[in-house]
Design a protein around this motif. Structure first.
Motif, PDB file in Angstrom:
ATOM      1  N   ASN A  80      -3.249   2.068  -9.197  1.00 37.05           N
ATOM      2  CA  ASN A  80      -2.293   3.144  -9.487  1.00 37.05           C
ATOM      3  C   ASN A  80      -1.209   3.235  -8.416  1.00 37.05           C
ATOM      4  O   ASN A  80      -0.540   4.259  -8.298  1.00 37.05           O
ATOM      5  CB  ASN A  80      -3.018   4.485  -9.632  1.00 37.05           C
ATOM      6  N   PHE A  81      -1.053   2.161  -7.632  1.00 35.41           N
ATOM      7  CA  PHE A  81      -0.034   2.166  -6.576  1.00 35.41           C
ATOM      8  C   PHE A  81       1.360   2.202  -7.208  1.00 35.41           C
ATOM      9  O   PHE A  81       1.657   1.448  -8.143  1.00 35.41           O
ATOM     10  CB  PHE A  81      -0.165   0.920  -5.704  1.00 35.41           C
ATOM     11  N   ASN A  86      -5.028   1.707   5.193  1.00 33.38           N
ATOM     12  CA  ASN A  86      -4.709   2.626   4.105  1.00 33.38           C
ATOM     13  C   ASN A  86      -4.332   1.848   2.850  1.00 33.38           C
ATOM     14  O   ASN A  86      -3.831   0.720   2.932  1.00 33.38           O
ATOM     15  CB  ASN A  86      -3.540   3.545   4.489  1.00 33.38           C
ATOM     16  N   ASN A  87      -4.534   2.467   1.698  1.00 32.60           N
ATOM     17  CA  ASN A  87      -4.089   1.903   0.416  1.00 32.60           C
ATOM     18  C   ASN A  87      -4.514   0.448   0.249  1.00 32.60           C
ATOM     19  O   ASN A  87      -3.705  -0.418  -0.090  1.00 32.60           O
ATOM     20  CB  ASN A  87      -2.573   2.030   0.276  1.00 32.60           C
ATOM     21  N   VAL A  88      -5.777   0.184   0.486  1.00 34.45           N
ATOM     22  CA  VAL A  88      -6.304  -1.169   0.320  1.00 34.45           C
ATOM     23  C   VAL A  88      -6.527  -1.434  -1.161  1.00 34.45           C
ATOM     24  O   VAL A  88      -7.235  -0.681  -1.837  1.00 34.45           O
ATOM     25  CB  VAL A  88      -7.621  -1.349   1.093  1.00 34.45           C
ATOM     26  N   SER A  89      -5.916  -2.494  -1.677  1.00 37.06           N
ATOM     27  CA  SER A  89      -6.049  -2.831  -3.090  1.00 37.06           C
ATOM     28  C   SER A  89      -6.511  -4.265  -3.239  1.00 37.06           C
ATOM     29  O   SER A  89      -5.921  -5.182  -2.667  1.00 37.06           O
ATOM     30  CB  SER A  89      -4.706  -2.647  -3.814  1.00 37.06           C
ATOM     31  N   ARG A 117      -3.405  -6.178  -1.375  1.00 38.64           N
ATOM     32  CA  ARG A 117      -2.433  -5.435  -0.565  1.00 38.64           C
ATOM     33  C   ARG A 117      -3.143  -4.415   0.313  1.00 38.64           C
ATOM     34  O   ARG A 117      -4.156  -3.836  -0.080  1.00 38.64           O
ATOM     35  CB  ARG A 117      -1.421  -4.703  -1.452  1.00 38.64           C
ATOM     36  N   CYS A 118      -2.569  -4.189   1.493  1.00 39.25           N
ATOM     37  CA  CYS A 118      -3.050  -3.100   2.349  1.00 39.25           C
ATOM     38  C   CYS A 118      -1.957  -2.672   3.306  1.00 39.25           C
ATOM     39  O   CYS A 118      -0.951  -3.371   3.488  1.00 39.25           O
ATOM     40  CB  CYS A 118      -4.301  -3.510   3.122  1.00 39.25           C
ATOM     41  N   GLU A 119      -2.161  -1.500   3.897  1.00 38.65           N
ATOM     42  CA  GLU A 119      -1.288  -0.986   4.941  1.00 38.65           C
ATOM     43  C   GLU A 119      -2.141  -0.777   6.192  1.00 38.65           C
ATOM     44  O   GLU A 119      -3.219  -0.185   6.109  1.00 38.65           O
ATOM     45  CB  GLU A 119      -0.651   0.339   4.520  1.00 38.65           C
ATOM     46  N   ALA A 120      -1.688  -1.307   7.309  1.00 37.56           N
ATOM     47  CA  ALA A 120      -2.429  -1.179   8.558  1.00 37.56           C
ATOM     48  C   ALA A 120      -1.572  -0.425   9.563  1.00 37.56           C
ATOM     49  O   ALA A 120      -0.414  -0.783   9.802  1.00 37.56           O
ATOM     50  CB  ALA A 120      -2.797  -2.561   9.108  1.00 37.56           C
ATOM     51  N   PHE A 176       1.052  -5.419   4.071  1.00 36.26           N
ATOM     52  CA  PHE A 176       0.654  -6.810   3.871  1.00 36.26           C
ATOM     53  C   PHE A 176       0.271  -7.078   2.422  1.00 36.26           C
ATOM     54  O   PHE A 176      -0.484  -6.315   1.820  1.00 36.26           O
ATOM     55  CB  PHE A 176      -0.532  -7.112   4.799  1.00 36.26           C
ATOM     56  N   LYS A 177       0.803  -8.183   1.857  1.00 37.80           N
ATOM     57  CA  LYS A 177       0.441  -8.605   0.503  1.00 37.80           C
ATOM     58  C   LYS A 177       0.194 -10.105   0.487  1.00 37.80           C
ATOM     59  O   LYS A 177       0.884 -10.874   1.159  1.00 37.80           O
ATOM     60  CB  LYS A 177       1.555  -8.282  -0.502  1.00 37.80           C
TER      61      LYS A 177
END
Length: 215
Positions: free
Chosen positions: A184-185, A174-177, A206-209, A151-152
């Protein structure tokens, strides 16, 4: 978003039946046969003009991509991009996201992308947000076990709402920005809106769920 009317778009789309799949319900459970391989299937809901999927398709030929966009005057640009670049692993559905269950079988998908969707800021419109619990249930039925949503958005309010929605549904984040372009993604591919907003110095969230386990 105001859409520019393109009365000729439907005729042009009908000329590309191998790119825009006009009868997706007939391929339910058989999308790998349509693509001619056993590669994972990733979909983007609200694919817009297709820049993201076009570049993803070029960067990852080992993945099959399907973009879902209900507006004909918008998706025509995506179709032209895929046609002109001769990208074989990207298809489109000129359909409403609400009807995904008619087009994909349970467990047929590997990942869902949601990029810069309408935030529907008014509380009474919450059910229209593509990260609302109702949509999360829909994606859950179509994704394989431990399927992912990437998701962005540029909208902080929608991002906060979505994080809460994902967490409440029991998903792992994961990878919550909170500022993607200063993180650094690696491997980020931008959408049209992302390029526009980031050029203005706006934050991209941005994030990954990840689902605990698909239904």
């Amino acid at each position: 978003m105001r859409l520019r009317n393109k009365p000729w778009a439907q005729d042009e789309i009908s000329k590309e039946p191998t790119i825009v799949i006009g009868n997706p319900e007939q391929h339910k459970g058989q999308w790998k046969e349509l693509f001619g391989n056993n590669n994972p299937i990733h979909i983007e809901v609200g694919t817009g003009k297709g820049q993201f999927l076009t570049k993803m398709g070029q960067a990852h030929p080992e993945i099959n991509y399907i973009g879902v966009e209900k507006y004909t005057s918008v998706i025509i640009t995506a179709v032209e991009r895929v046609r002109d670049e001769n990208i074989s692993n990207v298809k489109f559905l000129n359909k409403d996201v609400l009807n995904l269950g008619e087009y994909f079988e349970k467990g047929e998908l590997d990942r869902v992308y949601i990029n810069f969707t309408d935030p529907w800021p008014k509380a009474r419109h919450a059910k229209r947000r593509l990260t609302h619990e109702g949509f999360l249930k829909l994606y859950d039925t179509l994704l394989k076990p431990y399927g992912e949503i990437h998701f962005k958005t540029d909208n902080q309010g929608l991002f906060e709402y979505s994080l809460h929605s994902f967490s409440k549904y029991g998903m792992t984040l994961n990878n919550v920005s909170l500022d993607l372009h200063k993180s650094n993604f690696e491997g980020n591919i931008m959408t049209e809106y992302e390029e526009k907003f980031s050029a203005k110095g706006m934050r991209i969230y941005r994030c990954e769920a990840v689902y605990a386990n698909s239904q």
